[in-house]
Design an enzyme around this catalytic site. Sequence first.
Site, PDB file in Angstrom:
ATOM      1  N   ASN A  10     -96.180  -8.192-128.519  1.00 24.36           N
ATOM      2  CA  ASN A  10     -96.571  -7.430-127.332  1.00 24.36           C
ATOM      3  C   ASN A  10     -96.860  -6.010-127.800  1.00 24.36           C
ATOM      4  O   ASN A  10     -95.938  -5.254-128.105  1.00 24.36           O
ATOM      5  CB  ASN A  10     -95.414  -7.457-126.314  1.00 24.36           C
ATOM      6  CG  ASN A  10     -95.696  -6.566-125.120  1.00 24.36           C
ATOM      7  OD1 ASN A  10     -96.815  -6.064-124.944  1.00 24.36           O
ATOM      8  ND2 ASN A  10     -94.686  -6.371-124.285  1.00 24.36           N
ATOM      9  N   TRP A  11     -98.155  -5.696-127.851  1.00 25.33           N
ATOM     10  CA  TRP A  11     -98.539  -4.381-128.385  1.00 25.33           C
ATOM     11  C   TRP A  11     -98.301  -3.259-127.379  1.00 25.33           C
ATOM     12  O   TRP A  11     -98.422  -2.100-127.708  1.00 25.33           O
ATOM     13  CB  TRP A  11    -100.011  -4.385-128.816  1.00 25.33           C
ATOM     14  CG  TRP A  11    -100.304  -5.228-130.030  1.00 25.33           C
ATOM     15  CD1 TRP A  11     -99.440  -6.063-130.686  1.00 25.33           C
ATOM     16  CD2 TRP A  11    -101.550  -5.307-130.734  1.00 25.33           C
ATOM     17  NE1 TRP A  11    -100.076  -6.653-131.750  1.00 25.33           N
ATOM     18  CE2 TRP A  11    -101.373  -6.209-131.808  1.00 25.33           C
ATOM     19  CE3 TRP A  11    -102.807  -4.709-130.573  1.00 25.33           C
ATOM     20  CZ2 TRP A  11    -102.396  -6.518-132.704  1.00 25.33           C
ATOM     21  CZ3 TRP A  11    -103.835  -5.020-131.464  1.00 25.33           C
ATOM     22  CH2 TRP A  11    -103.629  -5.915-132.516  1.00 25.33           C
ATOM     23  N   LYS A  12     -98.010  -3.630-126.139  1.00 26.37           N
ATOM     24  CA  LYS A  12     -97.795  -2.640-125.066  1.00 26.37           C
ATOM     25  C   LYS A  12     -98.991  -1.672-125.010  1.00 26.37           C
ATOM     26  O   LYS A  12    -100.105  -2.084-125.287  1.00 26.37           O
ATOM     27  CB  LYS A  12     -96.455  -1.926-125.277  1.00 26.37           C
ATOM     28  CG  LYS A  12     -95.300  -2.928-125.443  1.00 26.37           C
ATOM     29  CD  LYS A  12     -93.949  -2.320-125.312  1.00 26.37           C
ATOM     30  CE  LYS A  12     -92.884  -3.405-125.472  1.00 26.37           C
ATOM     31  NZ  LYS A  12     -91.529  -2.926-125.248  1.00 26.37           N
ATOM     32  N   HIS A  97     -92.746  -8.318-117.295  1.00 25.57           N
ATOM     33  CA  HIS A  97     -92.035  -7.550-118.317  1.00 25.57           C
ATOM     34  C   HIS A  97     -91.203  -6.474-117.628  1.00 25.57           C
ATOM     35  O   HIS A  97     -91.609  -5.944-116.596  1.00 25.57           O
ATOM     36  CB  HIS A  97     -93.038  -6.921-119.286  1.00 25.57           C
ATOM     37  CG  HIS A  97     -92.382  -6.353-120.503  1.00 25.57           C
ATOM     38  ND1 HIS A  97     -91.724  -5.144-120.489  1.00 25.57           N
ATOM     39  CD2 HIS A  97     -92.245  -6.849-121.763  1.00 25.57           C
ATOM     40  CE1 HIS A  97     -91.211  -4.923-121.691  1.00 25.57           C
ATOM     41  NE2 HIS A  97     -91.520  -5.933-122.479  1.00 25.57           N
ATOM     42  N   GLU A  99     -90.858  -3.496-118.212  1.00 23.89           N
ATOM     43  CA  GLU A  99     -91.591  -2.233-118.022  1.00 23.89           C
ATOM     44  C   GLU A  99     -92.499  -2.317-116.794  1.00 23.89           C
ATOM     45  O   GLU A  99     -92.738  -1.324-116.118  1.00 23.89           O
ATOM     46  CB  GLU A  99     -92.364  -1.895-119.308  1.00 23.89           C
ATOM     47  CG  GLU A  99     -91.399  -1.433-120.400  1.00 23.89           C
ATOM     48  CD  GLU A  99     -91.773  -1.787-121.818  1.00 23.89           C
ATOM     49  OE1 GLU A  99     -92.947  -2.096-122.083  1.00 23.89           O
ATOM     50  OE2 GLU A  99     -90.857  -1.765-122.681  1.00 23.89           O
ATOM     51  N   GLU A 167     -85.308 -10.756-122.367  1.00 22.33           N
ATOM     52  CA  GLU A 167     -85.311  -9.435-122.989  1.00 22.33           C
ATOM     53  C   GLU A 167     -84.284  -8.540-122.300  1.00 22.33           C
ATOM     54  O   GLU A 167     -84.568  -7.986-121.233  1.00 22.33           O
ATOM     55  CB  GLU A 167     -86.699  -8.792-122.866  1.00 22.33           C
ATOM     56  CG  GLU A 167     -87.809  -9.596-123.498  1.00 22.33           C
ATOM     57  CD  GLU A 167     -89.006  -8.735-123.863  1.00 22.33           C
ATOM     58  OE1 GLU A 167     -89.398  -8.772-125.032  1.00 22.33           O
ATOM     59  OE2 GLU A 167     -89.530  -8.016-122.992  1.00 22.33           O
ATOM     60  N   GLY A 173     -86.670  -1.578-127.657  1.00 17.47           N
ATOM     61  CA  GLY A 173     -87.035  -0.319-128.303  1.00 17.47           C
ATOM     62  C   GLY A 173     -85.856   0.561-128.690  1.00 17.47           C
ATOM     63  O   GLY A 173     -86.038   1.738-129.001  1.00 17.47           O
ATOM     64  N   SER A 213     -85.809  -5.410-129.791  1.00 18.74           N
ATOM     65  CA  SER A 213     -85.460  -4.946-131.145  1.00 18.74           C
ATOM     66  C   SER A 213     -85.386  -6.073-132.172  1.00 18.74           C
ATOM     67  O   SER A 213     -84.517  -6.059-133.058  1.00 18.74           O
ATOM     68  CB  SER A 213     -84.147  -4.149-131.121  1.00 18.74           C
ATOM     69  OG  SER A 213     -84.311  -2.975-130.354  1.00 18.74           O
ATOM     70  N   GLY A 234     -91.998  -6.254-129.801  1.00 20.94           N
ATOM     71  CA  GLY A 234     -92.726  -5.036-129.442  1.00 20.94           C
ATOM     72  C   GLY A 234     -93.041  -4.230-130.681  1.00 20.94           C
ATOM     73  O   GLY A 234     -94.003  -4.523-131.403  1.00 20.94           O
ATOM     74  N   GLY A 235     -92.206  -3.235-130.967  1.00 24.64           N
ATOM     75  CA  GLY A 235     -92.463  -2.305-132.072  1.00 24.64           C
ATOM     76  C   GLY A 235     -92.828  -2.963-133.395  1.00 24.64           C
ATOM     77  O   GLY A 235     -93.798  -2.556-134.048  1.00 24.64           O
TER      78      GLY A 235
HETATM   79  P1  13P Z   1     -89.161  -3.997-129.052  1.00 23.29           P
HETATM   80  O1  13P Z   1     -89.350  -5.135-130.012  1.00 23.29           O
HETATM   81  O2  13P Z   1     -89.945  -2.770-129.421  1.00 23.29           O
HETATM   82  O3  13P Z   1     -87.732  -3.745-128.757  1.00 23.29           O
HETATM   83  O4  13P Z   1     -89.832  -4.483-127.654  1.00 23.29           O
HETATM   84  C1  13P Z   1     -89.475  -5.691-127.123  1.00 23.29           C
HETATM   85  C2  13P Z   1     -90.365  -5.994-125.975  1.00 23.29           C
HETATM   86  O5  13P Z   1     -90.272  -5.360-124.936  1.00 23.29           O
HETATM   87  C3  13P Z   1     -91.373  -7.033-126.156  1.00 23.29           C
HETATM   88  O6  13P Z   1     -91.951  -7.388-124.958  1.00 23.29           O
END
Ligand code: 13P
Length: 252
Positions: A10-12, A97, A99, A167, A173, A213, A234-235
Amino acid sequence: MLRKKLIAGNWKMNCLSKEGTDLAKAIAAKVKQENYNCDFLICPPFTLLSLVKKCLRGTKIALGGQDAHFAVKGAHTGDISPLMLADLGCSYTILGHSERRTDHHETNKIVCQKAIAAHAAGLKTVICIGETEAQRDEGKTIKICQDQISGSVPEDSTAKNTVIAYEPIWAIGTGKTPTAADVQEVHAAIRQALVKKLGKATAARMRILYGGSVKPGNAAELLSLPDVDGALIGGASLKVDDFIAIAKNATK
Ligand code: 13P
């Protein structure tokens, strides 16, 4: 194998054209080099979908959006419909998600409506759930996750068109993760909630990803848990070597 693992990035809200295409090309090249025994999914921002699609040609990496509206078209300024995603070559979309639930006040009901629309458009959904730190401290994690499954997952969900992503919000993050035992306990409880909602056969085949994470250093342990069927990253999905190192653990 009952459930093939899914490694999803997920590149956000990251990457402009050059960065995004460079990253997609690098991931595509690595995935082509070796025979990975897992499925891959990349979810770039809407602006990069067409460009990334071209970079993934000839690979088995699926393309997904990060959200989709519940309407097929119409007066919804700034939104993207599931048909538009399908039209661009997406086969998946992430929905609900944390977010989106926080920034856009998405409720379980809205997520469920979106999932129904996405499935009707031929998309598979990655439906996200997870508790806040305060909810975990109050011992409500399992109840929150079960309620989110009950409210966000539509009746038409099958193991083919739906993936669940657990999640914990406090792990996203932050570099913090629950213990392996905690992750397995929550995933098993989620599967029980899926049994209640969709029946035993579907629940046994539905993939439940862990997200929050995930890094090369913790992927082996997380991906070895019996009810963890992949990762939503994510990251670390923005770094080709990290993303691929995580995927290597999914094939074991
Ligand atoms: P991180 O891997 O950056 O913690 O993000 C997880 C995430 O929200 C994937 O959708």
